[in-house]
Write an enzyme that holds these catalytic residues in place. Structure first.
Site, short mmCIF file in Angstrom:
data_model
loop_
_atom_site.label_atom_id
_atom_site.label_comp_id
_atom_site.label_asym_id
_atom_site.label_seq_id
_atom_site.Cartn_x
_atom_site.Cartn_y
_atom_site.Cartn_z
N HIS A 170 0.81 -1.22 0.00
CA HIS A 170 0.00 0.00 0.00
C HIS A 170 0.85 1.27 0.00
O HIS A 170 0.35 2.34 -0.31
CB HIS A 170 -0.99 -0.01 1.17
CG HIS A 170 -0.39 0.22 2.52
ND1 HIS A 170 -0.15 -0.79 3.41
CD2 HIS A 170 0.00 1.35 3.14
CE1 HIS A 170 0.35 -0.30 4.53
NE2 HIS A 170 0.46 1.00 4.39
N ASP A 200 -0.23 -7.41 0.98
CA ASP A 200 0.29 -6.11 1.37
C ASP A 200 1.81 -6.10 1.44
O ASP A 200 2.41 -5.52 2.36
CB ASP A 200 -0.30 -5.65 2.70
CG ASP A 200 -0.13 -4.14 2.89
OD1 ASP A 200 0.14 -3.45 1.89
OD2 ASP A 200 -0.24 -3.67 4.04
N SER A 274 4.70 2.31 7.97
CA SER A 274 4.36 1.19 7.11
C SER A 274 5.53 0.79 6.23
O SER A 274 6.13 1.62 5.56
CB SER A 274 3.15 1.54 6.22
OG SER A 274 1.97 1.53 6.96
#
Length: 413
Positions: A170, A200, A274
């Site tokens: 993402h 992901d 992330s």
């Protein structure tokens, strides 16, 4: 019984664009006040009552606060457009954007190079957080992804000395250009090796030599309560280290209708983390930080999650090889409440599954997986993290007081 206990997670939430985060208003407030003419009357020689001077100072501070709020609010709003995690009580925004799950439209890198993710056992002396940071910093990178709507920022981990980088899917989804920034501020354009929105995870490649690869550990060696640290670009502040413990070895978290099996940690994970590493006390990468849970009233604290390294290896190895990533399941349903004495009772077994072919039937009690006792559904989830369809697991089960051990091949979901 919900069959979702059979599955491995398939994805993660999307990260809001946050290319730069302004200095906190509190850092600039004294400067703003000092630029005001608070003391000008004294330069004219007039004697002001002390309470008028105090009133003037308070008024200027209030006015400065309002002006600063107006000045910073547009940029803070951009930083605060974070996505809903989904589910009652989770953070929501009314004007939520639709985030891309498409691969970035950047040049493609070669696959089938034989590069894999090595998982090492814990080794060496335990490190303090200063040593963990010093060891991990050269292997941690910042990632900028440019899209037609702006840009997003995240983190990543160096896999090889010649430029393979692992991050969250993402972070780079839908990007037209991706740049990797190293700890020495060197910037390099990245090409795409592999991308899987469901898992992901994405693998990037930069044209480099002599990088410092991260050391990947086996997440299956983690224990609840073990110290860990998260490293990444928290809210745009580069190379931020936060510490905590392992709160759960495997926690099933539902995100946008997808159930993920993740490591739960109390280490602070913020937007921008992330794709960055979750490190153990040996400086090894045990996971890739992916989500946090936030509530509308701010009551949720220390609820961060990372993709286990066992799953990272399975997915990244296949992306680099140019192969399809599939989720493997046992093909049976169990009662999640352990039976007396330990083990899980089989409720249903699919007839086209490897479990059925190996002789497992409803009513059997699963006692062990690969020789380790089964005390809950988490034990079955953990054993599947690094496996896919066709891979086998040794299952020990009880039937009518007798004990049997069989090899069960996982099937594709």
């Amino acid at each position: 019984m919900d069959n979702q206990n059979d599955g491995l997670w398939q994805g993660g939430p999307w990260e809001q664009p946050s290319p730069a985060f302004p200095n906190p208003p509190a850092d600039r407030l004294p400067k703003a006040v000092s630029r005001r003419s608070v003391l000008r009357p004294r330069r004219r020689g007039r004697r002001w009552p002390w309470f008028l001077g105090l009133f003037t100072l308070i008024a200027v501070i209030c006015l400065s606060t309002v002006l600063l709020d107006r000045y910073f609010r547009p940029r803070l709003i951009l930083q605060d457009h974070f996505p809903s995690i989904g589910g009652d009580g989770f953070y929501h925004q009314e004007d939520e954007e639709e985030y891309s799950t498409e691969p970035p439209s950047i040049p493609r890198a070669e696959t089938g190079t034989g590069v894999t993710v090595p998982l090492e056992p814990p080794q060496g002396e335990k490190l303090d957080y200063i040593q963990i940071y010093q060891r991990a910093l050269p292997s941690a990178v910042s990632i900028e992804a440019l899209t037609g709507q702006g840009g997003s920022a995240g983190s990543g981990v160096v896999l090889t000395q010649d430029g393979y980088i692992i991050t969250n899917a993402h972070v780079v989804a839908g990007a037209s250009e991706v740049r990797v920034i190293f700890h020495n501020n060197q910037r390099m354009s990245a090409s795409l090796v592999g991308f899987d929105a469901a898992e992901d995870l994405a693998v990037l490649k930069v044209d480099a030599q002599g990088l410092t690869p991260a050391r990947f550990g086996d997440s299956n060696t983690l224990q609840v309560g073990e110290p860990v640290a998260a490293l990444g670009d928290s809210l745009g502040y580069r190379a931020t280290l936060t510490n905590g413990i392992v709160s759960s070895l495997v926690r099933e978290v539902e995100v946008d209708g997808i159930t993920m099996a993740l490591i739960q940690t109390s280490a602070a994970i913020n937007f921008g983390n992330s794709g960055g590493p979750l490190l153990n006390q040996y400086g090894q990468v045990m996971g890739i930080n992916t989500i946090k849970i936030v509530t509308e009233d701010g009551s949720a604290e220390g609820l961060g999650f990372a993709i286990p390294s066992a799953r990272i290896k399975y997915v990244a190895d296949r992306l680099i090889a140019g192969e399809e990533v599939q989720t493997g399941v046992f093909g049976f349903t169990v009662n999640t409440v352990p039976v007396e004495g330990g083990g899980l009772e089989l409720i249903d077994v699919e007839e086209d599954s490897g479990a059925w072919a190996s002789g497992l039937r409803p009513g059997d009690i699963l006692a062990a997986a690969n020789g380790a006792p089964i005390s809950g559904i988490e034990d079955l989830t953990l054993v599947k993290l690094g496996l896919g369809p066709g891979d086998t697991v040794s299952l020990t089960y009880l039937r009518n007081g007798e004990r049997f051990t069989v090899d069960v091949a996982l099937i594709a979901r």
